[in-house]
Design a protein around this motif. Structure first.
Motif, PDB file in Angstrom:
ATOM      1  N   CYS A 298       0.807  -1.216   0.000  1.00 32.23           N
ATOM      2  CA  CYS A 298       0.000   0.000   0.000  1.00 32.23           C
ATOM      3  C   CYS A 298       0.844   1.272   0.000  1.00 32.23           C
ATOM      4  O   CYS A 298       0.312   2.368  -0.168  1.00 32.23           O
ATOM      5  N   GLY A 299       2.154   1.146   0.168  1.00 34.14           N
ATOM      6  CA  GLY A 299       3.025   2.308  -0.002  1.00 34.14           C
ATOM      7  C   GLY A 299       3.170   2.686  -1.463  1.00 34.14           C
ATOM      8  O   GLY A 299       3.487   3.822  -1.795  1.00 34.14           O
ATOM      9  N   GLU A 300       2.938   1.731  -2.356  1.00 37.05           N
ATOM     10  CA  GLU A 300       2.972   2.029  -3.793  1.00 37.05           C
ATOM     11  C   GLU A 300       1.771   2.922  -4.064  1.00 37.05           C
ATOM     12  O   GLU A 300       0.647   2.608  -3.653  1.00 37.05           O
ATOM     13  N   GLU A 301       1.992   4.004  -4.795  1.00 38.93           N
ATOM     14  CA  GLU A 301       0.961   5.038  -4.818  1.00 38.93           C
ATOM     15  C   GLU A 301      -0.398   4.592  -5.342  1.00 38.93           C
ATOM     16  O   GLU A 301      -1.430   4.993  -4.798  1.00 38.93           O
ATOM     17  N   THR A 302      -0.423   3.753  -6.371  1.00 39.10           N
ATOM     18  CA  THR A 302      -1.740   3.376  -6.885  1.00 39.10           C
ATOM     19  C   THR A 302      -2.408   2.332  -5.988  1.00 39.10           C
ATOM     20  O   THR A 302      -3.626   2.308  -5.867  1.00 39.10           O
ATOM     21  N   ALA A 303      -1.600   1.497  -5.331  1.00 39.41           N
ATOM     22  CA  ALA A 303      -2.160   0.549  -4.364  1.00 39.41           C
ATOM     23  C   ALA A 303      -2.746   1.327  -3.190  1.00 39.41           C
ATOM     24  O   ALA A 303      -3.808   0.987  -2.664  1.00 39.41           O
ATOM     25  N   LEU A 304      -2.053   2.404  -2.813  1.00 38.79           N
ATOM     26  CA  LEU A 304      -2.527   3.255  -1.730  1.00 38.79           C
ATOM     27  C   LEU A 304      -3.898   3.850  -2.089  1.00 38.79           C
ATOM     28  O   LEU A 304      -4.823   3.871  -1.271  1.00 38.79           O
ATOM     29  N   LEU A 305      -4.040   4.290  -3.328  1.00 38.76           N
ATOM     30  CA  LEU A 305      -5.315   4.868  -3.755  1.00 38.76           C
ATOM     31  C   LEU A 305      -6.408   3.804  -3.727  1.00 38.76           C
ATOM     32  O   LEU A 305      -7.538   4.069  -3.303  1.00 38.76           O
ATOM     33  N   GLU A 306      -6.067   2.587  -4.158  1.00 37.98           N
ATOM     34  CA  GLU A 306      -7.036   1.488  -4.090  1.00 37.98           C
ATOM     35  C   GLU A 306      -7.481   1.285  -2.646  1.00 37.98           C
ATOM     36  O   GLU A 306      -8.660   1.112  -2.359  1.00 37.98           O
ATOM     37  N   SER A 307      -6.524   1.317  -1.741  1.00 39.00           N
ATOM     38  CA  SER A 307      -6.832   1.109  -0.335  1.00 39.00           C
ATOM     39  C   SER A 307      -7.722   2.239   0.194  1.00 39.00           C
ATOM     40  O   SER A 307      -8.662   2.004   0.950  1.00 39.00           O
ATOM     41  N   LEU A 308      -7.448   3.460  -0.233  1.00 42.35           N
ATOM     42  CA  LEU A 308      -8.288   4.598   0.182  1.00 42.35           C
ATOM     43  C   LEU A 308      -9.711   4.459  -0.342  1.00 42.35           C
ATOM     44  O   LEU A 308     -10.647   4.997   0.236  1.00 42.35           O
ATOM     45  N   GLU A 309      -9.861   3.743  -1.452  1.00 41.19           N
ATOM     46  CA  GLU A 309     -11.208   3.547  -1.990  1.00 41.19           C
ATOM     47  C   GLU A 309     -11.877   2.328  -1.371  1.00 41.19           C
ATOM     48  O   GLU A 309     -12.966   1.931  -1.763  1.00 41.19           O
ATOM     49  N   GLY A 310     -11.188   1.697  -0.409  1.00 39.61           N
ATOM     50  CA  GLY A 310     -11.784   0.573   0.311  1.00 39.61           C
ATOM     51  C   GLY A 310     -11.562  -0.770  -0.345  1.00 39.61           C
ATOM     52  O   GLY A 310     -12.307  -1.720  -0.107  1.00 39.61           O
ATOM     53  N   ASN A 311     -10.532  -0.863  -1.183  1.00 35.91           N
ATOM     54  CA  ASN A 311     -10.286  -2.113  -1.905  1.00 35.91           C
ATOM     55  C   ASN A 311      -9.031  -2.817  -1.414  1.00 35.91           C
ATOM     56  O   ASN A 311      -8.296  -2.285  -0.589  1.00 35.91           O
ATOM     57  N   ARG A 312      -8.787  -4.015  -1.965  1.00 39.06           N
ATOM     58  CA  ARG A 312      -7.499  -4.667  -1.763  1.00 39.06           C
ATOM     59  C   ARG A 312      -6.439  -3.733  -2.336  1.00 39.06           C
ATOM     60  O   ARG A 312      -6.647  -3.117  -3.370  1.00 39.06           O
ATOM     61  N   GLY A 313      -5.311  -3.662  -1.661  1.00 36.32           N
ATOM     62  CA  GLY A 313      -4.271  -2.742  -2.123  1.00 36.32           C
ATOM     63  C   GLY A 313      -3.451  -3.318  -3.255  1.00 36.32           C
ATOM     64  O   GLY A 313      -2.279  -3.642  -3.089  1.00 36.32           O
ATOM     65  N   GLU A 314      -4.076  -3.473  -4.411  1.00 33.78           N
ATOM     66  CA  GLU A 314      -3.339  -3.987  -5.566  1.00 33.78           C
ATOM     67  C   GLU A 314      -3.051  -2.841  -6.524  1.00 33.78           C
ATOM     68  O   GLU A 314      -3.951  -2.083  -6.867  1.00 33.78           O
ATOM     69  N   PRO A 315      -1.806  -2.716  -6.961  1.00 34.43           N
ATOM     70  CA  PRO A 315      -1.437  -1.596  -7.838  1.00 34.43           C
ATOM     71  C   PRO A 315      -2.263  -1.571  -9.113  1.00 34.43           C
ATOM     72  O   PRO A 315      -2.721  -2.607  -9.601  1.00 34.43           O
ATOM     73  N   ARG A 316      -2.428  -0.349  -9.640  1.00 37.07           N
ATOM     74  CA  ARG A 316      -3.127  -0.187 -10.908  1.00 37.07           C
ATOM     75  C   ARG A 316      -2.099  -0.193 -12.039  1.00 37.07           C
ATOM     76  O   ARG A 316      -0.920   0.078 -11.813  1.00 37.07           O
ATOM     77  N   VAL A 317      -2.604  -0.442 -13.229  1.00 40.33           N
ATOM     78  CA  VAL A 317      -1.742  -0.331 -14.402  1.00 40.33           C
ATOM     79  C   VAL A 317      -1.546   1.155 -14.691  1.00 40.33           C
ATOM     80  O   VAL A 317      -2.500   1.921 -14.695  1.00 40.33           O
ATOM     81  N   LYS A 318      -0.279   1.565 -14.883  1.00 47.05           N
ATOM     82  CA  LYS A 318       0.004   2.959 -15.214  1.00 47.05           C
ATOM     83  C   LYS A 318       0.529   3.031 -16.642  1.00 47.05           C
ATOM     84  O   LYS A 318       1.295   2.153 -17.035  1.00 47.05           O
ATOM     85  N   PRO A 319       0.265   4.061 -17.435  1.00 49.13           N
ATOM     86  CA  PRO A 319      -0.649   5.160 -17.171  1.00 49.13           C
ATOM     87  C   PRO A 319      -2.107   4.688 -17.188  1.00 49.13           C
ATOM     88  O   PRO A 319      -2.342   3.584 -17.629  1.00 49.13           O
ATOM     89  N   PRO A 320      -3.039   5.503 -16.760  1.00 50.29           N
ATOM     90  CA  PRO A 320      -2.872   6.893 -16.349  1.00 50.29           C
ATOM     91  C   PRO A 320      -2.183   7.008 -14.986  1.00 50.29           C
ATOM     92  O   PRO A 320      -2.387   6.160 -14.118  1.00 50.29           O
TER      93      PRO A 320
END
Ligand SMILES: Cc1cc2nc3c(=O)[nH]c(=O)nc-3n(C[C@H](O)[C@H](O)[C@H](O)COP(=O)(O)O)c2cc1C
Ligand code: SF4
Ligand code: FES
Ligand code: FES
Lengths: 157, 550
Positions: free
Chosen positions: B289-311
Motif C-alpha cells: 500500500c506504499g505504492e501510490e496506486t495501491a494506496l489509492l485502491e486502499s483509500l477507496e476501500g479495496n485490496r491494495g493492488e497496484p493499478r496499471v500505469k498510465p494513467p
C-alpha cells in the motif's frame, strides 16, 4: 449459508459502525477495523452482514479482509505478538529473540497458546529499526530485545 | 510566552519513549521544581534528536549539550550540576557508540573533531528536537505557516509550482521523481475535484524517518500539503498513515485540529478565498500500500493492488480525480523552499540532486538513528564519521542502500556520493534513505534469503513475474545455503531476476531482485563457495566453514 440473524451477532454495535460510515464511500477498511474491535476477529457472519449493508458482494469484503495483515478472519489469542523478521532486525539478532519466544510459549509463528492468551506472528518492518530487534504486542511497541528481555516482557502480560 | 533561561528538551520519539523517556521527563520537572527553578527552566517533550539507539536522549539549550542513555538516577545529577551550578556533566554527554563498543579502524579517516550534529544540515528536521510537536504556537514561533501565508497572499498558484520546479526537489518516497513536474501535471488537468495525498505508509525495511518526522514536526507536513493544494487547485488532503504508527496518528490528528482552530486549515485561509481540509486515514498492514496506486485502491476501500500505469495519479488518481501523491519528507521540504527560494535549496546537495536527505543508519553501526545531511555525502562519511564505525572491531562487508528494495554496495563503493543518480548508476538505489550496514560476520546467502522472504510475503499476487518469481528465487537461495544448488540454478536466478525487473507490474516486483543482482555481481566468489559446499562465515549450518576465508 449461515443464518443471517444469528443471535450471537453484535448487531447493534455493528449497525452503529455501519451508520457512521454510510456517507463516506471507500470506508471499508475503517468499517472492518472497528468491526474487528468488537470480537477480536471478523467472523464469516460479520463479513456477510457488512457486505449486505454496504451493498457489495461478500467476496469483495472477504477479499479485503484477507488482504491486510491486521485483519483476522479467525479467532486469535488475546495478545498478538508480532515479531519483526525484516533485514535490520535479522542483522541485529531477531532469531535469538524468536527462539526465546518460541521456547517460553511453546508455540511457533502462526500458532496460539492452548490457553488462548498469545498468538505469535511474523511481521515485516515496524519502523522501529532504530531499536532493532523489535516487536509489537497488540498496540504496544517493544525494542532492543534480547532473549532475556522478551521473556520478562511476556511474563508481565 | 514567558522567557526561560534554559530549555530541557526530552526526546519523545517512539524509540526514546520505549526506553522510559516519559519517566525522565517527569523527573526533570520534579527536580527543577524542587530547586525552585520552575519559572526559569522549561521542560519540553520534543521530536527525535537523532541517536535513537542511545535513548533516552535529552538536549539542553542554550548550550546545546546532548545527554544520552539516561537512567532515572542521572537526572538529579544533571539538574544539580548543569542547570543549578552551570557545570556540564561530562560523563553523561552523548558520545558516539557510548555503550563502549570498540571501534574498528576506519580506512582513511580520522574521527577526531567530528561531532554527530555538526555534520548535519537540518531542513526537513528543522524543528525536530527543537520544539514541542504538540504546540502549534511553537511551530508558528519558528516561522511556521509563514510559507503558506506567503504562497496564499503573494504568489499565484503557477508561481508556487514554478518555484518547486526550479528547486529541483525530487520525491523522497523512493523513486525520486521531480516534485514540481508532478504538481504541474495535476495543476494543468481540469477537474471538479483534486486531491493531495500524503504517503505515510512507510514500510520499507529499515526506514523510520517518516514516523519520526510526523512525531517530531507534524505541522511541517500540514503546511506542505496546504501549499501543494493551493498550487494544484486541490481543496482536500488525505494523510495515509500505516496502522501501526499510533503516536504518529495521534500527533498528526492533534496538529490538524490545532491548524483548524487557528484558521490555517478550513475555509478562506489567510482571507485568500482558498479552502483546504485534511483527513487522516490509516492502513491495515500491507507493505504494497506504499505504492501510490495501491494506496489509492486502499483509500477507496479495496485490496491494495497496484493499478496499471498510465494513467498516472496526477491525472487520474483517487476516485479517478487528479491526485498528487507525495511522501512525508517531500512535503516537509516545501515550506522552506517557498520561504527561502529555489536558489537557496539548490545551493545544498549536488547539482543534479539538490537538498538534504534524511537517512536512517542501522545494522552493524555504532550510532544507529536518524540523520539529515546534504545529498552527495559519501557512504564512508555516513558509516565512519557520523555513524561512528562498526562495532566490535569487525570489518565492513556491505551497505544495503535504499532499504530491501535497494541494492548492496561493497567496500570499493565507500566513496560514492549518495544521491539518486549516482546510486542508480551503480545498480543500487537511494530509495527511502535506509542505510543498512552489514559487517563481515554475516553471510551473503543468508541475508539474501531474508530479503527475498520479505518480497515473497509482501507480493500482492496480482502479476505472475512477482508472485511466482520471488518464491523461486527464495527456493534457489535456500538450496544454496543447504549446499544443494547447481551452477545452472545461478544462471536461472539471473534470468528470472532480469525477467522480473522487466515485466513486473509495479515497483515491488521490479525492484525485488535488485539486492540479489548486486550481490551476484559483487560477491560472486562467496556465492561460488556455497556452490562448492562451503560457507566462509559459517552462518549456513549445513555447510563447511573455510577457516582462512573469514
Ligand atoms: C512497493 C512500493 C512501496 C512503496 N512504499 C512507499 C512508502 O512507504 N512511502 C512513500 O512515500 N512512497 C512509497 N513508494 C513510492 C510511491 O509509489 C510514490 O512514488 C511516492 O509516494 C511518491 O511520492 P514522492 O514523489 O514524494 O516520493 C513505494 C513504492 C513501491 C513500488
Ligand atoms: S509486481 Fe508484485 S506487488 Fe506489484 S502488482 Fe505485481 S504481484 Fe503485486
Ligand atoms: S526491521 Fe524490524 S522494525 Fe524495521
Ligand atoms: S527517538 Fe529519541 S533520538 Fe530518535
Amino acid at each position: 449459508m449461515l443464518a443471517k440473524t444469528d443471535c450471537s451477532l453484535p448487531t447493534p454495535k455493528l449497525s452503529a459502525i455501519l451508520d457512521k460510515y454510510k456517507k463516506s464511500p471507500g470506508s471499508l477498511l475503517e468499517i472492518l477495523r472497528e468491526a474487528q474491535a468488537i470480537n477480536g476477529y471478523l467472523s464469516r457472519e460479520i463479513l456477510q452482514l457488512i457486505a449486505e449493508e454496504v451493498g457489495v458482494p461478500e467476496s469483495k469484503v472477504y477479499g479485503v479482509a484477507t488482504f491486510y495483515s491486521l485483519f483476522k478472519t479467525a479467532p486469535t489469542g488475546r495478545y498478538i505478538i508480532r515479531i519483526c523478521e525484516s533485514a535490520p532486525c535479522h542483522i541485529r539478532g531477531a532469531q535469538d529473540v524468536l527462539a526465546a519466544i518460541e521456547k517460553t510459549l511453546a508455540i511457533k509463528p502462526g500458532e496460539t497458546t492452548p490457553d488462548g492468551k498469545f498468538t505469535l506472528e511474523f511481521t515485516s518492518c515496524l519502523g522501529l529499526c532504530g531499536v532493532a530487534p523489535a516487536m509489537m504486542i497488540n498496540d504496544q511497541v517493544f525494542g532492543n530485545l534480547t532473549g532475556d528481555r522478551v521473556r520478562e516482557i511476556i511474563n508481565s502480560f | 510566552m514567558a522567557i526561560y533561561r534554559s530549555h530541557v528538551l526530552v526526546c519523545g520519539g517512539t524509540p526514546c519513549l520505549l526506553k522510559g523517556a516519559r519517566t525522565i521527563r517527569d523527573l526533570f520537572q520534579q527536580e527543577i521544581d524542587r530547586y525552585q527553578m520552575t519559572d526559569e527552566i522549561r521542560v519540553v517533550e520534543t521530536g527525535c534528536l537523532g541517536p535513537c539507539d542511545e535513548g533516552p536522549v535529552v538536549i539542553i539549550y542554550p548550550e546545546g549539550v546532548m545527554y544520552s542513555r539516561l537512567q532515572p538516577a542521572d537526572v538529579p545529577k544533571i539538574v544539580e550540576n548543569h542547570l543549578y551550578k552551570g557545570r556540564v556533566v561530562e560523563e553523561l554527554i552523548y558520545k558516539e557508540g557510548k555503550a563502549g563498543r570498540e571501534q574498528s579502524g576506519p580506512p582513511g579517516v580520522t574521527l577526531e573533531g567530528e561531532k554527530y550534529l555538526d555534520r548535519q544540515k537540518r531542513v526537513v528536521l528543522r524543528n525536530c528536537g527543537r520544539i514541542n510537536p504538540d504546540s502549534i504556537e511553537e511551530y508558528i514561533a519558528n516561522h511556521g505557516y509563514k510559507a503558506l501565508g506567503k504562497a496564499l497572499t503573494e504568489l499565484r498558484p503557477e508561481e508556487v509550482v514554478q518555484m518547486v520546479i526550479d528547486s529541483k526537489l525530487q520525491g523522497r518516497g523512493g523513486a525520486g521523481f521531480p516534485t514540481g513536474l508532478k504538481w504541474s501535471f495535476t495543476a494543468k488537468t481540469q477537474a471538479d475535484r483534486k486531491y493531495i495525498v500524503c504517503n505515510a505508509d512507510e514500510g520499507e525495511p529499515g526506514t523510520f524517518k517518516d514516523r519520526l518526522i510526523m512525531e517530531g514536526d507534524p505541522h511541517s507536513i500540514i503546511e506542505g500539503m496546504a501549499i501543494a493544494g493551493y498550487a494544484v487547485g486541490a481543496e482536500e488532503g488525505i494523510i495515509y498513515i500505516r496502522g501501526e504508527y499510533q503516536l504518529s496518528i495521534e500527533r498528526m490528528a492533534r496538529a490538524i485540529r490545532q491548524a483548524n482552530q487557528y484558521g490555517l486549515l478550513g475555509k478562506d485561509i489567510f482571507g485568500s478565498g482558498f479552502n483546504f481540509q485534511i483527513q487522516i486515514r490509516s492502513g491495515a498492514g500491507a507493505y504494497i500500500c506504499g505504492e501510490e496506486t495501491a494506496l489509492l485502491e486502499s483509500l477507496e476501500g479495496n485490496r491494495g493492488e497496484p493499478r496499471v500505469k498510465p494513467p498516472y495519479p496526477g491525472v487520474a488518481g483517487l476516485w479517478g480525480k487528479p491526485t498528487v501523491v507525495n511522501n512525508v519528507e517531500t512535503l516537509a521540504n516545501i515550506a522552506p523552499i517557498i520561504l527561502n527560494g529555489p536558489a537557496w535549496f539548490r545551493s545544498i546537495g549536488t547539482e543534479s540532486c539538490p537538498g538534504t536527505k534524511v537517512f536512517t543508519m542501522l545494522g552493524d553501526i555504532n550510532n544507529q538513528g536518524l540523520i539529515e545531511v546534504p545529498m552527495g555525502i559519501t557512504l564512508r562519511e555516513i558509516v565512519y564519521e557520523i555513524g561512528g564505525g562498526i562495532p566490535g572491531g569487525k570489518g565492513f562487508k556491505m551497505a544495503q542502500t535504499g532499504g530491501t528494495s535497494g541494492g548492496c554496495l561493497p567496500m570499493e563503493y565507500l566513496d560514492l556520493p549518495m544521491d539518486y543518480d549516482t546510486l542508480a548508476k551503480a545498480g543500487s538505489a537511494l530509495g527511502s534513505g535506509a542505510m543498512l550496514i552489514i559487517d563481515d560476520t554475516h553471510c551473503i546467502v543468508d541475508v539474501l534469503k531474508n530479503f527475498m522472504r520479505f518480497f515473497c510475503h509482501e507480493s500482492c499476487g496480482k502479476c505472475t513475474p512477482c508472485r511466482e518469481g520471488n518464491p523461486r528465487l527464495y527456493e534457489i537461495l535456500t538450496a544454496l545455503s543447504a549446499g544443494t544448488a547447481t551452477q545452472a540454478q545461478i544462471q536461472l536466478m539471473k534470468d528470472l531476476a532480469r525477467t522480473m525487473q522487466l515485466t513486473a507490474l509495479c515497483g515491488l516486483g521490479q525492484s525485488a531482485p535488485n539486492s540479489l543482482m548486486t550481490c551476484l555481481r559483487f560477491y560472486a566468489d562467496e556465492i561460488a563457495e556455497h556452490l562448492n559446499g562451503e560457507c566462509p562465515t559459517g552462518v549456513c549450518k549445513s555447510l563447511a566453514t573455510k577457516s582462512e576465508a573469514v
